[in-house]
Scaffold this motif. Sequence first.
Motif, PDB file in Angstrom:
ATOM      1  N   THR A   1      22.870  13.316  -0.541  1.00 13.29           N
ATOM      2  CA  THR A   1      24.050  12.463  -0.437  1.00 13.29           C
ATOM      3  C   THR A   1      23.794  11.039  -0.922  1.00 13.29           C
ATOM      4  N   SER A   2      22.557  10.565  -0.813  1.00 16.70           N
ATOM      5  CA  SER A   2      22.256   9.203  -1.247  1.00 16.70           C
ATOM      6  C   SER A   2      20.783   9.085  -1.602  1.00 16.70           C
ATOM      7  N   VAL A   3      20.474   8.112  -2.442  1.00 15.04           N
ATOM      8  CA  VAL A   3      19.094   7.792  -2.800  1.00 15.04           C
ATOM      9  C   VAL A   3      18.950   6.272  -2.711  1.00 15.04           C
ATOM     10  N   LYS A   4      17.998   5.822  -1.869  1.00 14.28           N
ATOM     11  CA  LYS A   4      17.723   4.399  -1.722  1.00 14.28           C
ATOM     12  C   LYS A   4      16.356   4.110  -2.331  1.00 14.28           C
ATOM     13  N   TYR A   5      16.280   3.067  -3.136  1.00 12.13           N
ATOM     14  CA  TYR A   5      15.048   2.679  -3.812  1.00 12.13           C
ATOM     15  C   TYR A   5      14.457   1.466  -3.104  1.00 12.13           C
ATOM     16  N   PHE A   6      13.161   1.534  -2.770  1.00  9.94           N
ATOM     17  CA  PHE A   6      12.487   0.430  -2.103  1.00  9.94           C
ATOM     18  C   PHE A   6      11.340  -0.059  -2.978  1.00  9.94           C
ATOM     19  N   TYR A   7      11.315  -1.365  -3.217  1.00 12.16           N
ATOM     20  CA  TYR A   7      10.338  -1.976  -4.110  1.00 12.16           C
ATOM     21  C   TYR A   7       9.323  -2.789  -3.318  1.00 12.16           C
ATOM     22  N   GLY A   8       8.091  -2.791  -3.804  1.00 21.04           N
ATOM     23  CA  GLY A   8       7.052  -3.681  -3.310  1.00 21.04           C
ATOM     24  C   GLY A   8       6.751  -4.663  -4.420  1.00 21.04           C
ATOM     25  N   GLY A   9       7.270  -5.862  -4.299  1.00 17.76           N
ATOM     26  CA  GLY A   9       7.164  -6.804  -5.408  1.00 17.76           C
ATOM     27  C   GLY A   9       8.115  -6.383  -6.506  1.00 17.76           C
ATOM     28  N   ASP A  10       7.588  -6.164  -7.705  1.00 21.08           N
ATOM     29  CA  ASP A  10       8.439  -5.752  -8.816  1.00 21.08           C
ATOM     30  C   ASP A  10       8.244  -4.291  -9.209  1.00 21.08           C
ATOM     31  N   GLU A  11       7.465  -3.516  -8.436  1.00 26.48           N
ATOM     32  CA  GLU A  11       7.296  -2.099  -8.756  1.00 26.48           C
ATOM     33  C   GLU A  11       7.865  -1.216  -7.650  1.00 26.48           C
ATOM     34  N   LEU A  12       8.328  -0.049  -8.028  1.00 27.65           N
ATOM     35  CA  LEU A  12       8.950   0.880  -7.093  1.00 27.65           C
ATOM     36  C   LEU A  12       7.908   1.425  -6.127  1.00 27.65           C
ATOM     37  N   HIS A  13       8.178   1.338  -4.823  1.00 20.97           N
ATOM     38  CA  HIS A  13       7.223   1.780  -3.801  1.00 20.97           C
ATOM     39  C   HIS A  13       7.548   3.184  -3.295  1.00 20.97           C
ATOM     40  N   HIS A  14       8.769   3.403  -2.770  1.00 21.71           N
ATOM     41  CA  HIS A  14       9.150   4.729  -2.302  1.00 21.71           C
ATOM     42  C   HIS A  14      10.659   4.890  -2.355  1.00 21.71           C
ATOM     43  N   LEU A  15      11.095   6.145  -2.204  1.00 21.34           N
ATOM     44  CA  LEU A  15      12.515   6.479  -2.173  1.00 21.34           C
ATOM     45  C   LEU A  15      12.829   7.112  -0.843  1.00 21.34           C
ATOM     46  N   GLU A  16      14.013   6.811  -0.324  1.00 26.27           N
ATOM     47  CA  GLU A  16      14.530   7.496   0.855  1.00 26.27           C
ATOM     48  C   GLU A  16      15.768   8.250   0.410  1.00 26.27           C
TER      49      GLU A  16
ATOM     50  N   TYR B   1       0.836  -1.189   0.000  1.00 26.58           N
ATOM     51  CA  TYR B   1       0.000   0.000   0.000  1.00 26.58           C
ATOM     52  C   TYR B   1       0.876   1.246   0.000  1.00 26.58           C
ATOM     53  N   PRO B   2       0.428   2.329  -0.632  1.00 22.97           N
ATOM     54  CA  PRO B   2       1.234   3.557  -0.629  1.00 22.97           C
ATOM     55  C   PRO B   2       1.289   4.165   0.770  1.00 22.97           C
ATOM     56  N   ILE B   3       2.281   5.023   0.972  1.00 22.37           N
ATOM     57  CA  ILE B   3       2.381   5.739   2.243  1.00 22.37           C
ATOM     58  C   ILE B   3       1.195   6.691   2.316  1.00 22.37           C
ATOM     59  N   PRO B   4       0.432   6.698   3.410  1.00 20.90           N
ATOM     60  CA  PRO B   4      -0.775   7.553   3.486  1.00 20.90           C
ATOM     61  C   PRO B   4      -0.438   9.038   3.388  1.00 20.90           C
ATOM     62  N   LYS B   5      -1.329   9.801   2.758  1.00 23.45           N
ATOM     63  CA  LYS B   5      -1.113  11.243   2.606  1.00 23.45           C
ATOM     64  C   LYS B   5      -1.097  11.957   3.950  1.00 23.45           C
TER      65      LYS B   5
ATOM     66  N   ASP C   1       7.036   9.082  -1.783  1.00 22.85           N
ATOM     67  CA  ASP C   1       6.192   7.962  -2.176  1.00 22.85           C
ATOM     68  C   ASP C   1       5.927   8.028  -3.675  1.00 22.85           C
ATOM     69  N   CYS C   2       5.976   6.885  -4.343  1.00 20.24           N
ATOM     70  CA  CYS C   2       5.825   6.884  -5.802  1.00 20.24           C
ATOM     71  C   CYS C   2       4.389   7.077  -6.260  1.00 20.24           C
ATOM     72  N   ARG C   3       3.404   6.922  -5.375  1.00 20.70           N
ATOM     73  CA  ARG C   3       2.005   7.160  -5.761  1.00 20.70           C
ATOM     74  C   ARG C   3       1.485   8.505  -5.272  1.00 20.70           C
ATOM     75  N   ASN C   4       1.762   8.861  -4.026  1.00 21.58           N
ATOM     76  CA  ASN C   4       1.139  10.048  -3.440  1.00 21.58           C
ATOM     77  C   ASN C   4       1.983  11.313  -3.516  1.00 21.58           C
ATOM     78  N   SER C   5       3.290  11.206  -3.701  1.00 22.88           N
ATOM     79  CA  SER C   5       4.132  12.395  -3.797  1.00 22.88           C
ATOM     80  C   SER C   5       4.107  12.917  -5.225  1.00 22.88           C
ATOM     81  N   SER C   6       4.304  14.222  -5.360  1.00 21.36           N
ATOM     82  CA  SER C   6       4.312  14.810  -6.694  1.00 21.36           C
ATOM     83  C   SER C   6       5.453  15.809  -6.790  1.00 21.36           C
TER      84      SER C   6
ATOM     85  N   ASN D   1       3.666  16.576  -0.751  1.00 21.31           N
ATOM     86  CA  ASN D   1       3.312  15.285  -0.156  1.00 21.31           C
ATOM     87  C   ASN D   1       4.545  14.409   0.044  1.00 21.31           C
ATOM     88  N   VAL D   2       5.542  14.974   0.712  1.00 20.01           N
ATOM     89  CA  VAL D   2       6.730  14.232   1.091  1.00 20.01           C
ATOM     90  C   VAL D   2       6.857  14.291   2.608  1.00 20.01           C
ATOM     91  N   ARG D   3       7.755  13.492   3.156  1.00 27.96           N
ATOM     92  CA  ARG D   3       8.024  13.517   4.593  1.00 27.96           C
ATOM     93  C   ARG D   3       9.510  13.766   4.769  1.00 27.96           C
TER      94      ARG D   3
END
Length: 146
Positions: A124-139, A32-36, A94-99, A67-69
Amino acid sequence: MATDFPHISAARRRLCLTVRGFFTGEWRCKMYPIPKEVLIHSCVLKNYSEEGAFGERKLISQTVLSNVRICVYGKAQRDIHSRNVKKCGVLYYDCRNSSPEDAEFMGEDFIGTVVFNGTEYEITSVKYFYGGDELHHLEVGLGGAV
């Protein structure tokens, strides 16, 4: 699904389905996406060209992220003579709720910075987190204030 567990919340129902799937071999886990309600911040993303011979940088693009944290913390650095407190942080995108959806945080030909509450942080860094085979969010790691 609601009839299986009428007495517990939706979040616990999802957990129960995941656990039940573990024992039966039927995985129905959905990311599920990170809630707004959690993504309460907005900031400005600035991309600069690489530093030249004299340390000058040229602004390539400027984008408002919504819509970022952002979690900011202080990092203490000590040496023999002094003690420094450096501001650092993490930006959750978040890849769905952030713009906007096409935001670029790092590249080979530019340096990214984030302006939040009047302070500019270098990426300084970008970490990619996947849910299954699609990108979920970035830190996105934010270094000391520029």
